[in-house]
Write an enzyme that holds these catalytic residues in place. Structure first.
Site, PDB file in Angstrom:
ATOM      1  N   GLY A 163     -66.140  20.866 -15.651  1.00  0.00           N
ATOM      2  CA  GLY A 163     -65.883  21.731 -16.796  1.00  0.00           C
ATOM      3  C   GLY A 163     -66.993  21.561 -17.825  1.00  0.00           C
ATOM      4  O   GLY A 163     -67.637  20.506 -17.870  1.00  0.00           O
ATOM      5  N   GLN A 174     -70.611  21.782 -26.152  1.00  0.00           N
ATOM      6  CA  GLN A 174     -71.417  20.776 -25.441  1.00  0.00           C
ATOM      7  C   GLN A 174     -72.852  21.235 -25.206  1.00  0.00           C
ATOM      8  O   GLN A 174     -73.725  20.427 -24.907  1.00  0.00           O
ATOM      9  CB  GLN A 174     -70.781  20.437 -24.083  1.00  0.00           C
ATOM     10  CG  GLN A 174     -69.444  19.728 -24.215  1.00  0.00           C
ATOM     11  CD  GLN A 174     -68.908  19.375 -22.847  1.00  0.00           C
ATOM     12  OE1 GLN A 174     -68.232  20.174 -22.217  1.00  0.00           O
ATOM     13  NE2 GLN A 174     -69.226  18.183 -22.367  1.00  0.00           N
ATOM     14  N   HIS A 190     -62.465  20.265 -26.655  1.00  0.00           N
ATOM     15  CA  HIS A 190     -63.841  20.394 -27.161  1.00  0.00           C
ATOM     16  C   HIS A 190     -63.938  21.527 -28.189  1.00  0.00           C
ATOM     17  O   HIS A 190     -64.712  21.446 -29.137  1.00  0.00           O
ATOM     18  CB  HIS A 190     -64.820  20.686 -26.018  1.00  0.00           C
ATOM     19  CG  HIS A 190     -65.273  19.459 -25.266  1.00  0.00           C
ATOM     20  ND1 HIS A 190     -65.912  18.406 -25.873  1.00  0.00           N
ATOM     21  CD2 HIS A 190     -65.186  19.142 -23.950  1.00  0.00           C
ATOM     22  CE1 HIS A 190     -66.203  17.489 -24.959  1.00  0.00           C
ATOM     23  NE2 HIS A 190     -65.765  17.901 -23.783  1.00  0.00           N
ATOM     24  N   CYS A 220     -66.766  12.667 -19.295  1.00  0.00           N
ATOM     25  CA  CYS A 220     -67.255  13.833 -20.027  1.00  0.00           C
ATOM     26  C   CYS A 220     -68.779  13.813 -20.025  1.00  0.00           C
ATOM     27  O   CYS A 220     -69.375  12.768 -20.256  1.00  0.00           O
ATOM     28  CB  CYS A 220     -66.722  13.788 -21.459  1.00  0.00           C
ATOM     29  SG  CYS A 220     -67.271  15.168 -22.460  1.00  0.00           S
ATOM     30  N   LEU A 221     -69.376  14.972 -19.769  1.00  0.00           N
ATOM     31  CA  LEU A 221     -70.838  15.058 -19.737  1.00  0.00           C
ATOM     32  C   LEU A 221     -71.459  14.701 -21.091  1.00  0.00           C
ATOM     33  O   LEU A 221     -72.612  14.294 -21.151  1.00  0.00           O
ATOM     34  CB  LEU A 221     -71.286  16.462 -19.306  1.00  0.00           C
ATOM     35  CG  LEU A 221     -70.902  16.871 -17.877  1.00  0.00           C
ATOM     36  CD1 LEU A 221     -71.217  18.338 -17.636  1.00  0.00           C
ATOM     37  CD2 LEU A 221     -71.595  15.993 -16.847  1.00  0.00           C
ATOM     38  N   HIS A 247     -58.778  19.231 -21.442  1.00  0.00           N
ATOM     39  CA  HIS A 247     -59.971  18.486 -21.874  1.00  0.00           C
ATOM     40  C   HIS A 247     -60.994  19.440 -22.507  1.00  0.00           C
ATOM     41  O   HIS A 247     -61.524  19.169 -23.590  1.00  0.00           O
ATOM     42  CB  HIS A 247     -60.571  17.762 -20.653  1.00  0.00           C
ATOM     43  CG  HIS A 247     -61.864  17.046 -20.916  1.00  0.00           C
ATOM     44  ND1 HIS A 247     -62.012  15.686 -20.736  1.00  0.00           N
ATOM     45  CD2 HIS A 247     -63.078  17.517 -21.318  1.00  0.00           C
ATOM     46  CE1 HIS A 247     -63.269  15.354 -21.054  1.00  0.00           C
ATOM     47  NE2 HIS A 247     -63.932  16.442 -21.386  1.00  0.00           N
ATOM     48  N   GLU A 248     -61.248  20.562 -21.830  1.00  0.00           N
ATOM     49  CA  GLU A 248     -62.245  21.519 -22.326  1.00  0.00           C
ATOM     50  C   GLU A 248     -61.754  22.196 -23.604  1.00  0.00           C
ATOM     51  O   GLU A 248     -62.523  22.419 -24.537  1.00  0.00           O
ATOM     52  CB  GLU A 248     -62.570  22.581 -21.270  1.00  0.00           C
ATOM     53  CG  GLU A 248     -63.170  22.044 -19.978  1.00  0.00           C
ATOM     54  CD  GLU A 248     -64.291  21.045 -20.177  1.00  0.00           C
ATOM     55  OE1 GLU A 248     -65.064  21.175 -21.136  1.00  0.00           O
ATOM     56  OE2 GLU A 248     -64.389  20.102 -19.366  1.00  0.00           O
TER      57      GLU A 248
END
Ligand code: NI
Length: 194
Positions: A59, A64, A164, A118-119, A160-161
């Site tokens: 994701g 991000q 953000h 997470c990236l 999760h996304e």
């Protein structure tokens, strides 16, 4: 649901992934306005998918990549294989790209715990508690309103996304002690790199 577009992973532009403590990650993102559903938005979503597949991640949310808009992309199904043993080249297949614009999570039920990463928070993996089943309302890149039922990993990934978009990273969902431990660790990593 949007059609599977295989070349999402093959064509696109790699976008820079912003990492903690970049302030864009703690901002509440803005809705995508009706007049913004255009070719530029489609291009952005394509590049976000491309960047996600190549990271690799399951994701990626617009904040991000430094864009404070209510957009995220998800694919929990694709396969990534080395072209040869020990190679750093990969082939990607079995795409199931999903784009969520102006998402709203409606129904939330049950409880599920999963080790998240997470990236934007490289090197941190921790168990996070989420709702097991959700219903999400969202728009696609054509501005059409859709609804999806999600459970298990897809449900976790969407939550999760979606966090953000509200300026929340997954370590914010941990206990106070763990949260401050990881935040300090990330700040130290940042200092060592710069
Ligand atoms: Ni993330």
């Amino acid at each position: 649901m949007e059609k599977i577009i295989e070349n999402y992973a093959l064509e696109g532009k790699l976008l820079d992934i912003h990492t903690y403590p970049d302030p864009v990650l703690t901002k509440v993102a803005e809705e995508v306005a009706p007049e913004e559903f255009n070719q530029e938005l489609k291009e952005l979503c394509k590049n976000m998918l491309y960047t996600m597949y190549h990271a690799p991640g399951i994701g990626l949310a617009a904040p991000q990549i430094g864009i404070s808009k209510r957009i995220f992309v998800v694919d929990i199904d694709y396969d990534r294989e080395e072209t040869a043993e020990g190679s750093d080249e990969y082939t990607l297949s079995n795409f199931q790209p999903e784009v969520f614009i102006n998402p709203v999570i409606k129904n939330k039920e049950g409880e599920i715990t999963y080790q998240e990463g997470c990236l934007s928070l490289p090197g941190i993996y921790e168990d996070v508690k989420r709702f097991e089943n959700i219903v999400v309302e969202y728009q696609n890149t054509d501005g059409e309103k859709l609804e999806m039922n999600a459970d298990e990993l897809l449900s976790i990934c969407i939550q999760h996304e979606n966090d953000h978009l509200d300026g929340i990273v997954f370590i914010d969902r941990l206990s106070g002690l763990k949260k401050s431990f990881f935040k300090k660790k990330l700040l130290k990593q940042k200092r060592l790199k710069s």
